[in-house]
Design an enzyme around this catalytic site. Structure first.
Site, short mmCIF file in Angstrom:
data_model
loop_
_atom_site.label_atom_id
_atom_site.label_comp_id
_atom_site.label_asym_id
_atom_site.label_seq_id
_atom_site.Cartn_x
_atom_site.Cartn_y
_atom_site.Cartn_z
N TRP A 123 46.89 35.75 51.41
CA TRP A 123 46.79 34.37 52.27
C TRP A 123 45.71 35.25 53.10
O TRP A 123 45.87 34.01 54.14
CB TRP A 123 48.07 34.81 53.00
CG TRP A 123 47.96 36.54 53.47
CD1 TRP A 123 50.21 36.13 53.02
CD2 TRP A 123 48.68 37.24 54.24
NE1 TRP A 123 50.08 37.86 53.37
CE2 TRP A 123 49.05 37.81 54.10
CE3 TRP A 123 46.71 37.60 55.28
CZ2 TRP A 123 48.74 39.22 54.60
CZ3 TRP A 123 46.59 38.00 56.01
CH2 TRP A 123 48.23 39.24 55.97
N LYS A 160 48.33 30.07 41.47
CA LYS A 160 49.27 29.94 42.67
C LYS A 160 49.27 30.67 43.70
O LYS A 160 48.85 31.94 44.08
CB LYS A 160 50.93 31.24 42.04
CG LYS A 160 51.99 30.51 42.29
CD LYS A 160 53.00 31.45 43.37
CE LYS A 160 52.94 33.12 44.15
NZ LYS A 160 52.54 32.24 44.95
N PRO A 161 48.36 30.26 44.75
CA PRO A 161 48.22 30.81 46.10
C PRO A 161 49.48 31.33 46.92
O PRO A 161 50.86 30.87 46.58
CB PRO A 161 47.83 29.29 46.95
CG PRO A 161 48.47 28.67 45.94
CD PRO A 161 49.14 28.46 44.98
N GLU A 169 52.02 31.09 49.40
CA GLU A 169 52.98 30.20 50.11
C GLU A 169 52.25 29.95 51.24
O GLU A 169 52.72 28.68 51.98
CB GLU A 169 54.33 30.46 49.72
CG GLU A 169 55.28 30.91 50.66
CD GLU A 169 54.73 33.05 49.24
OE1 GLU A 169 53.52 32.67 49.19
OE2 GLU A 169 56.34 33.30 49.40
N SER A 187 48.82 42.50 46.62
CA SER A 187 49.15 44.31 47.54
C SER A 187 49.80 44.78 46.01
O SER A 187 49.84 44.11 45.48
CB SER A 187 50.27 44.28 48.90
OG SER A 187 51.08 43.40 47.94
N GLU A 246 43.29 43.34 41.39
CA GLU A 246 42.85 43.19 42.89
C GLU A 246 44.13 43.73 44.12
O GLU A 246 44.33 42.82 44.26
CB GLU A 246 41.90 42.09 43.28
CG GLU A 246 40.35 41.93 42.60
CD GLU A 246 40.16 43.10 41.97
OE1 GLU A 246 39.53 43.52 42.83
OE2 GLU A 246 38.41 42.31 41.24
N CYS A 249 41.13 43.67 52.57
CA CYS A 249 41.17 44.58 51.91
C CYS A 249 40.51 45.46 51.97
O CYS A 249 40.22 47.01 51.35
CB CYS A 249 41.43 44.10 49.74
SG CYS A 249 39.96 43.05 49.75
N GLU A 293 49.07 50.82 54.22
CA GLU A 293 47.50 49.89 54.82
C GLU A 293 48.15 49.14 55.50
O GLU A 293 49.33 48.50 55.68
CB GLU A 293 47.77 49.42 52.96
CG GLU A 293 46.15 48.13 53.59
CD GLU A 293 46.20 47.38 51.99
OE1 GLU A 293 47.58 46.87 51.09
OE2 GLU A 293 44.97 46.91 52.13
P1 NAD Z 1 50.76 40.38 48.42
O1 NAD Z 1 51.07 41.19 47.84
O2 NAD Z 1 52.59 39.95 48.61
O3 NAD Z 1 51.35 38.94 47.59
C1 NAD Z 1 49.99 38.08 47.13
C2 NAD Z 1 50.74 37.22 46.71
O4 NAD Z 1 51.48 37.31 45.34
C3 NAD Z 1 51.21 36.07 46.56
O5 NAD Z 1 50.49 34.60 46.34
C4 NAD Z 1 52.53 36.31 46.89
O6 NAD Z 1 53.32 34.62 46.28
C5 NAD Z 1 52.63 36.23 45.05
N1 NAD Z 1 53.71 37.42 44.63
C6 NAD Z 1 54.69 38.59 45.96
N2 NAD Z 1 55.58 38.70 45.07
C7 NAD Z 1 55.58 38.24 43.91
C8 NAD Z 1 56.34 38.86 42.62
N3 NAD Z 1 57.05 39.10 42.19
N4 NAD Z 1 55.46 37.97 41.76
C9 NAD Z 1 54.60 37.55 41.33
N5 NAD Z 1 53.56 37.34 42.69
C10 NAD Z 1 53.88 37.70 43.66
O7 NAD Z 1 49.74 40.73 49.09
P2 NAD Z 1 50.10 39.41 50.39
O8 NAD Z 1 50.10 39.81 51.78
O9 NAD Z 1 49.53 37.90 50.15
O10 NAD Z 1 48.12 39.77 51.29
C11 NAD Z 1 47.90 41.04 51.76
C12 NAD Z 1 47.55 41.96 50.46
O11 NAD Z 1 45.76 41.73 49.22
C13 NAD Z 1 46.43 43.63 50.28
O12 NAD Z 1 46.93 43.90 49.82
C14 NAD Z 1 45.49 43.27 50.05
O13 NAD Z 1 44.46 44.16 50.49
C15 NAD Z 1 45.20 42.31 49.14
N6 NAD Z 1 43.98 41.67 49.04
C16 NAD Z 1 43.34 42.91 47.96
C17 NAD Z 1 41.73 42.39 47.47
C18 NAD Z 1 40.93 42.95 46.20
O14 NAD Z 1 40.06 42.13 46.70
N7 NAD Z 1 41.69 43.74 45.84
C19 NAD Z 1 41.29 40.68 48.21
C20 NAD Z 1 42.50 40.51 48.96
C21 NAD Z 1 43.19 40.96 49.67
#
Ligand code: NAD
Length: 505
Positions: free
Chosen positions: A155, A179-180, A182, A233, A254, A288, A393
């Protein structure tokens, strides 16, 4: 063309916006004041199945058109995105709370530039030269699309993350189901609609808005999905990799970051202080690659802390739609409380909160900030290297500053977390900078700056920050598979090498 009217449709499948068949209504909330931006219905697993089926049906045609035709479609897309820049910026700010100046000057133009870049990259797949490498054969490689890509995005930069996933995948001839997160699906849906408007065939780009545990896991496990590309994450990335392994899918991960910001004693202090403030507060620290751990060599340490604290106190928090606002809210109330939790626990184990450490009441523009998910820029000192605020983080506007003595120590501390996404070194000494760029284990090391990204250069992690590259020509490697094709050139029926299996020479 209107990209911003959604109704309750948050699924974009086969070129049409439809309602999800999930039963629960879901609200996209503006974290600046809690107002509802859009009420939608989330995807059930049946919607994921429909989207994958659409992507599968579109694959033969899209992977078969010329790279030039894909390039032209992407160039048209870049033009459409640019024409709608103001709407994209406004919706991005409404759903995330990021300041409008960031959406306008970074997220949207970055996405347009990325789209133009991949229009060019689509025509530039590279490989080894064809040749008679064995003497008896002509060999060449084909770089082919992988198939239906299942992508999952976070997000923090919803539009850019959608672009980073969709563009290289379709430039290389794949089709995709994204899947963005939500919390923030709207600009991904707008992007998909713009793809249709650009003439990209129905089913090439699909978006399903659903929860991670249900829609996300179903997508990752789907037998017709050939590759999974995930940004999010590290814990969720591990789960995604586990699920994808069960069906032997290619994965591109990523993940999280905890970027060090290493200031040597010959650095330009003013540049380092301003750089640290910008790099730690970009997108409210929900980046990130954001600077999170400042290691400052002892002679500059006190002045650095005082400089950052002074600038932090002057940051203008307020309504993100106000072009003068520097810092908006965090993405949600839950996330704000999570960030505050890190700071409260740090207080508990004896940290010094130099500035910040609380939610603000009023904005620079008089806005009542108590309704939003705001948190003040927070500078922490006096903690151990193994403490939670140094290792974990936080993903908020929180910077930890710690002193170091020798160059060896500074570089050792910089590498001392499980993450390895990005880092910066601040010095005017060429040898120090060369050493730092060599020894810091991260996918990107800046020297005397921290944050800028460009479409031509790769972005991706080392260590627990994942693997695979976004942006740049390197990302096309992720979304293509290499096939070796070998022709016999001898026309000899009984080949010499057969004797290794049967008979004698
Ligand atoms: P998140 O891991 O909670 O969620 C990311 C995505 O995964 C969301 O679309 C979520 O709905 C989905 N998701 C959650 N549980 C899942 C599951 N069990 N199976 C499949 N999909 C699932 O991360 P967030 O809180 O949305 O974003 C922040 C995180 O993203 C931070 O850790 C940040 O560092 C990382 N990030 C990394 C980069 C990079 O390029 N390395 C870039 C942007 C963000």
């Amino acid at each position: 063309m209107d990209l911003t009217t959604f109704g309750s449709g948050a699924q974009y499948i086969a070129g049409r916006l439809t309602e999800g068949t999930g039963t629960e209504p879901f609200q996209v909330v503006n974290p600046a004041d809690g107002s509802v931006v859009q009420e939608v219905r989330l995807a059930a697993t049946a919607d994921v199945d429909s989207a994958v089926a659409a992507a599968k049906a579109a694959l033969p045609e899209w992977s078969g058109v010329t790279p030039g035709a894909r390039s032209e479609a992407l160039l048209r897309l870049a033009g459409i995105l640019a024409d709608h820049a103001e709407e994209f910026a406004r919706v991005e700010t409404a759903q995330t709370g990021k300041p409008i100046k960031l959406s306008t000057e970074f997220d949207v133009p970055g996405t347009v530039d990325n789209t133009s870049f991949f229009a060019g990259a689509a025509r530039n797949l590279e490989g080894k030269a064809a040749g008679e490498w064995s003497g008896d054969h002509t060999s060449y490689v084909r770089r082919e699309a992988i198939g239906v890509v299942g992508s999952i995005s976070p997000w923090n930069y919803p539009l850019q993350m959608a672009a980073w996933k969709i563009l290289p995948a379709i430039a290389a001839g794949n089709t995709i189901v994204l899947k963005p997160a939500e919390l923030t699906p709207l600009t991904s849906l707008m992007f998909a609609r713009a793809c249709t408007e650009a003439g990209i065939p129905d089913g090439v780009v699909n978006v399903v808005t659903g929860a991670g545990r249900s829609a996300g896991e179903h997508l990752v496990s789907h037998p017709d999905v050939a590759m999974v590309s995930f940004t999010g994450s590290t814990p969720v990335g591990k789960r995604v990799a586990e699920l994808a392994t069960a069906t032997v899918k290619r994965t591109h991960l990523e993940l999280g970051g905890k970027a060090p910001f290493v200031v040597f004693d010959d650095a330009d202090l003013d540049a380092a202080v301003h750089g640290a403030v910008a790099a730690s507060l970009i997108n409210s620290g929900q980046d990130c690659t954001a600077a999170t751990r400042a290691y400052v060599q002892r002679p500059l340490y006190e002045a650095f802390v005082a400089g950052v604290a002074e600038l932090y106190a002057a940051i203008r928090l307020g309504d993100p739609m106000n072009p003068q606002t520097d810092l908006g809210p965090l993405v949600s109330y839950t996330h704000r409380d999570r960030v505050a939790g890190f700071v409260e626990r740090a207080r508990g184990y004896g940290a010094t909160i130099v500035t910040g450490g609380q939610a603000p009441a009023k904005g620079h523009d008089g806005t009542d900030l108590s309704l939003g998910a705001y948190y003040r820029p927070t500078l922490i000192t006096g903690v151990a290297q193994d403490s939670e605020v140094v290792q974990g983080e936080i993903f908020g506007p929180v910077l930890v500053a710690l002193p170091f003595d020798s160059d060896d120590e500074g570089l050792r501390l910089a590498n001392d977390t499980p993450y390895g996404l990005a880092a910066s070194a601040w010095t005017r000494d060429i040898h120090r900078s060369l050493r730092a760029t060599r020894e810091i284990a991260a996918g990107c090391v800046w020297v005397n700056d921290h944050i800028p990204i460009i479409s031509e250069m790769p972005h991706g992690g080392y260590k627990s920050s994942g693997y695979g590259k976004d942006m740049s020509q390197y990302s096309l490697d992720e979304y293509t598979q290499v096939k070796h094709v070998m022709f016999d050139t001898t026309a000899v029926a009984r080949k010499d090498w057969h004797r290794t299996i049967f008979g004698d020479r």
